[in-house]
Design a protein around this motif. Sequence first.
Motif, PDB file in Angstrom:
ATOM      1  N   PRO A  40      53.535  25.654  48.947  1.00  0.00           N
ATOM      2  CA  PRO A  40      53.657  24.372  49.549  1.00  0.00           C
ATOM      3  C   PRO A  40      54.694  24.245  50.738  1.00  0.00           C
ATOM      4  CG  PRO A  40      55.032  24.556  47.391  1.00  0.00           C
ATOM      5  CD  PRO A  40      54.267  25.827  47.956  1.00  0.00           C
ATOM      6  N   PRO A  41      54.939  23.005  51.423  1.00  0.00           N
ATOM      7  CA  PRO A  41      55.897  22.978  52.312  1.00  0.00           C
ATOM      8  C   PRO A  41      57.205  23.600  52.218  1.00  0.00           C
ATOM      9  CG  PRO A  41      54.505  20.983  52.338  1.00  0.00           C
ATOM     10  CD  PRO A  41      54.167  21.893  51.234  1.00  0.00           C
ATOM     11  N   SER A  42      57.683  23.334  50.930  1.00  0.00           N
ATOM     12  CA  SER A  42      58.816  24.095  50.479  1.00  0.00           C
ATOM     13  C   SER A  42      59.049  25.686  50.785  1.00  0.00           C
ATOM     14  CB  SER A  42      59.111  23.936  49.109  1.00  0.00           C
ATOM     15  OG  SER A  42      58.410  24.533  48.168  1.00  0.00           O
ATOM     16  N   ARG A  43      57.897  26.387  50.992  1.00  0.00           N
ATOM     17  CA  ARG A  43      57.793  27.805  51.188  1.00  0.00           C
ATOM     18  C   ARG A  43      57.996  28.437  50.051  1.00  0.00           C
ATOM     19  NH1 ARG A  43      62.633  29.281  55.406  1.00  0.00           N
ATOM     20  NH2 ARG A  43      62.578  27.551  56.590  1.00  0.00           N
ATOM     21  N   GLN A  44      57.938  27.762  48.948  1.00  0.00           N
ATOM     22  CA  GLN A  44      58.227  28.632  47.689  1.00  0.00           C
ATOM     23  C   GLN A  44      56.785  29.428  47.185  1.00  0.00           C
ATOM     24  OE1 GLN A  44      61.213  29.668  46.228  1.00  0.00           O
ATOM     25  NE2 GLN A  44      59.947  31.121  45.472  1.00  0.00           N
ATOM     26  N   MET A  45      56.591  30.439  47.102  1.00  0.00           N
ATOM     27  CA  MET A  45      55.453  31.058  46.659  1.00  0.00           C
ATOM     28  C   MET A  45      55.327  30.811  45.101  1.00  0.00           C
ATOM     29  SD  MET A  45      53.628  32.445  49.170  1.00  0.00           S
ATOM     30  CE  MET A  45      52.700  33.796  48.793  1.00  0.00           C
ATOM     31  N   ILE A  46      53.994  30.282  44.605  1.00  0.00           N
ATOM     32  CA  ILE A  46      53.923  30.037  43.504  1.00  0.00           C
ATOM     33  C   ILE A  46      52.617  30.660  42.937  1.00  0.00           C
ATOM     34  CG2 ILE A  46      53.520  28.002  41.743  1.00  0.00           C
ATOM     35  CD1 ILE A  46      54.893  26.246  43.939  1.00  0.00           C
ATOM     36  N   LEU A  47      52.861  31.595  41.959  1.00  0.00           N
ATOM     37  CA  LEU A  47      51.605  32.215  41.561  1.00  0.00           C
ATOM     38  C   LEU A  47      50.645  31.333  40.909  1.00  0.00           C
ATOM     39  CD1 LEU A  47      49.881  34.550  40.674  1.00  0.00           C
ATOM     40  CD2 LEU A  47      51.349  34.827  38.405  1.00  0.00           C
ATOM     41  N   VAL A  48      49.323  31.010  41.056  1.00  0.00           N
ATOM     42  CA  VAL A  48      48.494  29.999  40.544  1.00  0.00           C
ATOM     43  C   VAL A  48      47.634  30.584  39.596  1.00  0.00           C
ATOM     44  CG1 VAL A  48      46.425  28.637  41.074  1.00  0.00           C
ATOM     45  CG2 VAL A  48      48.388  28.840  42.847  1.00  0.00           C
ATOM     46  N   ILE A  49      46.995  31.841  39.604  1.00  0.00           N
ATOM     47  CA  ILE A  49      46.307  32.470  38.699  1.00  0.00           C
ATOM     48  C   ILE A  49      46.060  34.015  38.924  1.00  0.00           C
ATOM     49  CG2 ILE A  49      43.994  31.888  39.970  1.00  0.00           C
ATOM     50  CD1 ILE A  49      43.052  31.049  37.114  1.00  0.00           C
ATOM     51  N   ARG A  50      45.787  34.849  37.785  1.00  0.00           N
ATOM     52  CA  ARG A  50      45.463  36.142  38.276  1.00  0.00           C
ATOM     53  C   ARG A  50      44.536  36.614  37.356  1.00  0.00           C
ATOM     54  NH1 ARG A  50      50.844  37.921  34.611  1.00  0.00           N
ATOM     55  NH2 ARG A  50      49.590  38.237  32.857  1.00  0.00           N
ATOM     56  N   GLN A  51      43.893  37.591  37.980  1.00  0.00           N
ATOM     57  CA  GLN A  51      42.708  38.440  37.310  1.00  0.00           C
ATOM     58  C   GLN A  51      42.678  39.763  37.147  1.00  0.00           C
ATOM     59  OE1 GLN A  51      39.699  36.752  36.246  1.00  0.00           O
ATOM     60  NE2 GLN A  51      38.979  38.650  35.168  1.00  0.00           N
ATOM     61  N   GLU A  52      42.667  40.368  36.296  1.00  0.00           N
ATOM     62  CA  GLU A  52      42.664  41.935  35.946  1.00  0.00           C
ATOM     63  C   GLU A  52      41.253  42.379  36.237  1.00  0.00           C
ATOM     64  OE1 GLU A  52      45.923  40.375  33.430  1.00  0.00           O
ATOM     65  OE2 GLU A  52      43.945  39.988  33.646  1.00  0.00           O
ATOM     66  N   ALA A  53      40.933  43.321  36.950  1.00  0.00           N
ATOM     67  CA  ALA A  53      39.550  43.833  37.236  1.00  0.00           C
ATOM     68  C   ALA A  53      38.805  44.331  35.963  1.00  0.00           C
ATOM     69  CB  ALA A  53      39.658  44.845  38.497  1.00  0.00           C
ATOM     70  N   TYR A  54      39.521  44.630  35.154  1.00  0.00           N
ATOM     71  CA  TYR A  54      38.905  45.377  34.106  1.00  0.00           C
ATOM     72  C   TYR A  54      38.231  44.154  32.825  1.00  0.00           C
ATOM     73  CZ  TYR A  54      43.600  44.792  31.566  1.00  0.00           C
ATOM     74  OH  TYR A  54      44.635  44.297  31.204  1.00  0.00           O
ATOM     75  N   LYS A  55      38.636  42.997  33.302  1.00  0.00           N
ATOM     76  CA  LYS A  55      38.357  41.711  32.493  1.00  0.00           C
ATOM     77  C   LYS A  55      37.156  41.064  32.919  1.00  0.00           C
ATOM     78  CE  LYS A  55      43.048  40.576  30.176  1.00  0.00           C
ATOM     79  NZ  LYS A  55      44.037  39.753  30.159  1.00  0.00           N
ATOM     80  N   GLN A  56      36.010  40.981  32.406  1.00  0.00           N
ATOM     81  CA  GLN A  56      34.858  40.413  32.628  1.00  0.00           C
ATOM     82  C   GLN A  56      34.993  38.810  32.730  1.00  0.00           C
ATOM     83  OE1 GLN A  56      31.745  41.851  30.448  1.00  0.00           O
ATOM     84  NE2 GLN A  56      31.471  43.446  31.769  1.00  0.00           N
ATOM     85  N   GLN A  57      36.051  38.352  31.771  1.00  0.00           N
ATOM     86  CA  GLN A  57      36.037  37.037  31.647  1.00  0.00           C
ATOM     87  C   GLN A  57      36.857  36.548  32.843  1.00  0.00           C
ATOM     88  OE1 GLN A  57      37.607  35.589  27.844  1.00  0.00           O
ATOM     89  NE2 GLN A  57      37.354  33.559  28.201  1.00  0.00           N
ATOM     90  N   ASN A  58      36.323  35.211  33.316  1.00  0.00           N
ATOM     91  CA  ASN A  58      36.936  34.593  34.635  1.00  0.00           C
ATOM     92  C   ASN A  58      38.460  34.072  34.180  1.00  0.00           C
ATOM     93  OD1 ASN A  58      35.224  35.395  36.657  1.00  0.00           O
ATOM     94  ND2 ASN A  58      33.818  33.560  36.143  1.00  0.00           N
ATOM     95  N   ALA A  59      39.530  34.191  34.730  1.00  0.00           N
ATOM     96  CA  ALA A  59      40.768  33.513  34.436  1.00  0.00           C
ATOM     97  C   ALA A  59      40.800  31.891  34.601  1.00  0.00           C
ATOM     98  CB  ALA A  59      41.899  34.078  35.314  1.00  0.00           C
ATOM     99  N   THR A  60      41.418  31.202  33.754  1.00  0.00           N
ATOM    100  CA  THR A  60      41.469  29.654  33.940  1.00  0.00           C
ATOM    101  C   THR A  60      43.000  29.312  33.776  1.00  0.00           C
ATOM    102  OG1 THR A  60      39.119  29.625  33.176  1.00  0.00           O
ATOM    103  CG2 THR A  60      40.677  27.713  32.998  1.00  0.00           C
ATOM    104  N   GLU A  61      43.471  28.487  34.489  1.00  0.00           N
ATOM    105  CA  GLU A  61      44.659  27.932  34.271  1.00  0.00           C
ATOM    106  C   GLU A  61      44.841  26.647  34.379  1.00  0.00           C
ATOM    107  OE1 GLU A  61      47.643  29.326  32.966  1.00  0.00           O
ATOM    108  OE2 GLU A  61      46.975  31.403  33.121  1.00  0.00           O
ATOM    109  N   ASN A  62      44.445  25.641  33.479  1.00  0.00           N
ATOM    110  CA  ASN A  62      44.421  24.168  33.735  1.00  0.00           C
ATOM    111  C   ASN A  62      43.325  24.034  34.556  1.00  0.00           C
ATOM    112  OD1 ASN A  62      46.795  23.961  31.722  1.00  0.00           O
ATOM    113  ND2 ASN A  62      48.012  24.474  33.344  1.00  0.00           N
TER     114      ASN A  62
END
Lengths: 115, 114
Positions: A40-62
């Motif tokens: 955001p404009p505050s410049r702080q990098m925020i992790l939204v979501i991550r995915q491991e390649a070995y996992k077939q299931q798509n990641a979801t966060e809210n």
Amino acid sequence: AQTVTQSQPEMSVQEAETVTLSCTYDTSENNYYLFWYKQPPSRQMILVIRQEAYKQQNATENRFSVNFQKAAKSFSLKISDSQLGDTAMYFCAFMNSNSGYALNFGKGTSLLVTP
Amino acid sequence: DVKVTQSSRYLVKRTGEKVFLECVQDMDHENMFWYRQDPGLGLRLIYFSYDVKMKEKGDIPEGYSVSREKKERFSLILESASTNQTSMYLCASSPSRGQPYGYTFGSGTRLTVV
């Protein structure tokens, strides 16, 4: 170095709508990790979501989910019910052991959520 | 709350000056990173370090050096600042070399070289 491509420099979406941000990457490795970060404009990098390649299931966060297509080397981010606070730069990032577990970023997509 | 602190939010320096950008983390992380962020180019890795006194070149190390004398502190040095080094600099840390999670970023230093 691994290549991460974000083909949409700018996007706009109306509040409450759904938007998808694209990301493709290039690697010959089988084990790796993918991330979406928000800045955001505050410049702080925020992790939204991550995915491991070995996992077939798509990641979801809210309201955030990914469509991970390993064969196509595609990792798109879907934001549902967009909110004004989602306005930010979004960066797709790749990491694996060959990069020394350093994040390798795409060029970013600037997302504007309008009322 | 875990933290990565960059000493300056904004910095203006003159061409040819030696510039130090400081980054301190309080999480006992082994890894520390320096990135440069430019519009349309995203974040590019300059240098990183896995341990005290160790350093590895990233994708764009030219014109920069680093120092890691203590585990918690990672300094980026511009030996002779030039106008093309005007940019946003982001520091980050992560727990350990084989750990893909736990990356934490500082709030950035916007450096202007005049």
